[in-house]
Write a protein that holds these residues in place. Structure first.
Motif, PDB file in Angstrom:
ATOM      1  N   VAL A  55      -9.263 -39.280 -60.385  1.00 34.16           N
ATOM      2  CA  VAL A  55      -9.819 -38.096 -61.028  1.00 34.16           C
ATOM      3  C   VAL A  55      -8.683 -37.218 -61.517  1.00 34.16           C
ATOM      4  O   VAL A  55      -7.600 -37.208 -60.945  1.00 34.16           O
ATOM      5  CB  VAL A  55     -10.757 -37.287 -60.088  1.00 34.16           C
ATOM      6  N   VAL A  56      -8.957 -36.494 -62.584  1.00 35.57           N
ATOM      7  CA  VAL A  56      -7.972 -35.567 -63.119  1.00 35.57           C
ATOM      8  C   VAL A  56      -8.362 -34.179 -62.647  1.00 35.57           C
ATOM      9  O   VAL A  56      -9.453 -33.692 -62.941  1.00 35.57           O
ATOM     10  CB  VAL A  56      -7.916 -35.638 -64.655  1.00 35.57           C
ATOM     11  N   GLY A  57      -7.471 -33.566 -61.876  1.00 38.54           N
ATOM     12  CA  GLY A  57      -7.741 -32.258 -61.287  1.00 38.54           C
ATOM     13  C   GLY A  57      -7.203 -31.122 -62.131  1.00 38.54           C
ATOM     14  O   GLY A  57      -6.854 -31.292 -63.298  1.00 38.54           O
ATOM     15  N   LYS A  58      -7.105 -29.969 -61.486  1.00 33.49           N
ATOM     16  CA  LYS A  58      -6.601 -28.769 -62.152  1.00 33.49           C
ATOM     17  C   LYS A  58      -5.197 -29.015 -62.686  1.00 33.49           C
ATOM     18  O   LYS A  58      -4.378 -29.663 -62.046  1.00 33.49           O
ATOM     19  CB  LYS A  58      -6.551 -27.612 -61.164  1.00 33.49           C
ATOM     20  N   GLY A  59      -4.941 -28.488 -63.863  1.00 30.31           N
ATOM     21  CA  GLY A  59      -3.620 -28.617 -64.461  1.00 30.31           C
ATOM     22  C   GLY A  59      -3.248 -30.028 -64.852  1.00 30.31           C
ATOM     23  O   GLY A  59      -2.078 -30.350 -64.995  1.00 30.31           O
ATOM     24  N   GLY A  60      -4.243 -30.913 -64.991  1.00 27.37           N
ATOM     25  CA  GLY A  60      -3.976 -32.293 -65.385  1.00 27.37           C
ATOM     26  C   GLY A  60      -3.449 -33.162 -64.262  1.00 27.37           C
ATOM     27  O   GLY A  60      -3.044 -34.292 -64.480  1.00 27.37           O
ATOM     28  N   ARG A  61      -3.470 -32.632 -63.033  1.00 28.86           N
ATOM     29  CA  ARG A  61      -2.980 -33.380 -61.875  1.00 28.86           C
ATOM     30  C   ARG A  61      -3.899 -34.568 -61.613  1.00 28.86           C
ATOM     31  O   ARG A  61      -5.114 -34.431 -61.562  1.00 28.86           O
ATOM     32  CB  ARG A  61      -2.982 -32.439 -60.667  1.00 28.86           C
ATOM     33  N   VAL A  62      -3.321 -35.751 -61.460  1.00 28.43           N
ATOM     34  CA  VAL A  62      -4.095 -36.962 -61.225  1.00 28.43           C
ATOM     35  C   VAL A  62      -4.185 -37.192 -59.719  1.00 28.43           C
ATOM     36  O   VAL A  62      -3.178 -37.209 -59.019  1.00 28.43           O
ATOM     37  CB  VAL A  62      -3.458 -38.189 -61.912  1.00 28.43           C
ATOM     38  N   LEU A  63      -5.411 -37.352 -59.234  1.00 30.67           N
ATOM     39  CA  LEU A  63      -5.663 -37.622 -57.820  1.00 30.67           C
ATOM     40  C   LEU A  63      -6.239 -39.020 -57.694  1.00 30.67           C
ATOM     41  O   LEU A  63      -7.145 -39.385 -58.437  1.00 30.67           O
ATOM     42  CB  LEU A  63      -6.672 -36.618 -57.256  1.00 30.67           C
ATOM     43  N   VAL A  64      -5.721 -39.797 -56.765  1.00 26.35           N
ATOM     44  CA  VAL A  64      -6.297 -41.103 -56.465  1.00 26.35           C
ATOM     45  C   VAL A  64      -6.881 -40.987 -55.065  1.00 26.35           C
ATOM     46  O   VAL A  64      -6.149 -40.778 -54.098  1.00 26.35           O
ATOM     47  CB  VAL A  64      -5.260 -42.234 -56.550  1.00 26.35           C
ATOM     48  N   LEU A  65      -8.188 -41.066 -54.991  1.00 27.09           N
ATOM     49  CA  LEU A  65      -8.905 -40.863 -53.736  1.00 27.09           C
ATOM     50  C   LEU A  65      -9.536 -42.169 -53.269  1.00 27.09           C
ATOM     51  O   LEU A  65      -9.986 -42.967 -54.092  1.00 27.09           O
ATOM     52  CB  LEU A  65     -10.008 -39.818 -53.935  1.00 27.09           C
ATOM     53  N   PRO A  66      -9.613 -42.372 -51.958  1.00 25.01           N
ATOM     54  CA  PRO A  66     -10.331 -43.546 -51.465  1.00 25.01           C
ATOM     55  C   PRO A  66     -11.804 -43.391 -51.817  1.00 25.01           C
ATOM     56  O   PRO A  66     -12.322 -42.282 -51.877  1.00 25.01           O
ATOM     57  CB  PRO A  66     -10.114 -43.489 -49.952  1.00 25.01           C
ATOM     58  N   MET A  67     -12.466 -44.505 -52.089  1.00 25.02           N
ATOM     59  CA  MET A  67     -13.884 -44.435 -52.417  1.00 25.02           C
ATOM     60  C   MET A  67     -14.693 -44.926 -51.208  1.00 25.02           C
ATOM     61  O   MET A  67     -14.785 -46.123 -50.971  1.00 25.02           O
ATOM     62  CB  MET A  67     -14.236 -45.264 -53.648  1.00 25.02           C
TER      63      MET A  67
END
Length: 136
Positions: A55-67
């Motif tokens: 997911v792309v978070g605030k400020g364009g920060r990319v987060l890779v989260l476990p599903m």
């Protein structure tokens, strides 16, 4: 709280396309602690096939989260019935034409609608964002 999230989930009718979409949204918000804008910005190209979610978070920060399994199941259940306008790559869509991306306000409306339906005064997208279990 856990009881508020449970009440939101109980309020969702998962037998409809909108209900399947809304269930997936609520499960993502509750389990992953993502923000409504991150849910709204989710694209079909965002690594949905892996056991993680980009997911792309605030400020364009990319987060890779476990599903977690329940999040994956909710997404698959919705994606099986999702109908989109040609070329639309957003995961979550409006239910009425045009079948285009559900924006941040639309995702927020999902939380508000089910919060009201569940009798939860004070449950708003902002409160949900700041009190999600994954953010604590």
């Amino acid at each position: 709280t856990d009881s508020q999230v449970a009440a939101l989930k109980i309020a969702v009718d998962r037998d409809t396309v909108a209900g399947k979409r809304d269930w997936a949204i609520i499960v993502m918000l509750a389990r992953l602690g993502v923000r409504v804008g991150e849910v709204a910005g989710l694209r079909l190209d965002d690594s949905l096939a892996r056991p993680s979610l980009r997911v792309v978070g605030k400020g364009g920060r990319v987060l890779v989260l476990p599903m977690p399994v329940d999040v994956g199941e909710a997404l698959v259940d919705y994606l099986r019935v999702r109908r989109a306008d040609r070329g639309e790559r957003a995961v979550f869509l409006r239910c009425l034409p045009p079948l285009t991306a559900l924006h941040r306000a639309g995702v927020g409306d999902v939380v508000l609608r089910y919060g009201r339906r569940a009798g939860l005064d004070g449950v708003t997208p902002t409160v949900f964002d700041t009190q999600s279990p994954a953010k604590s």
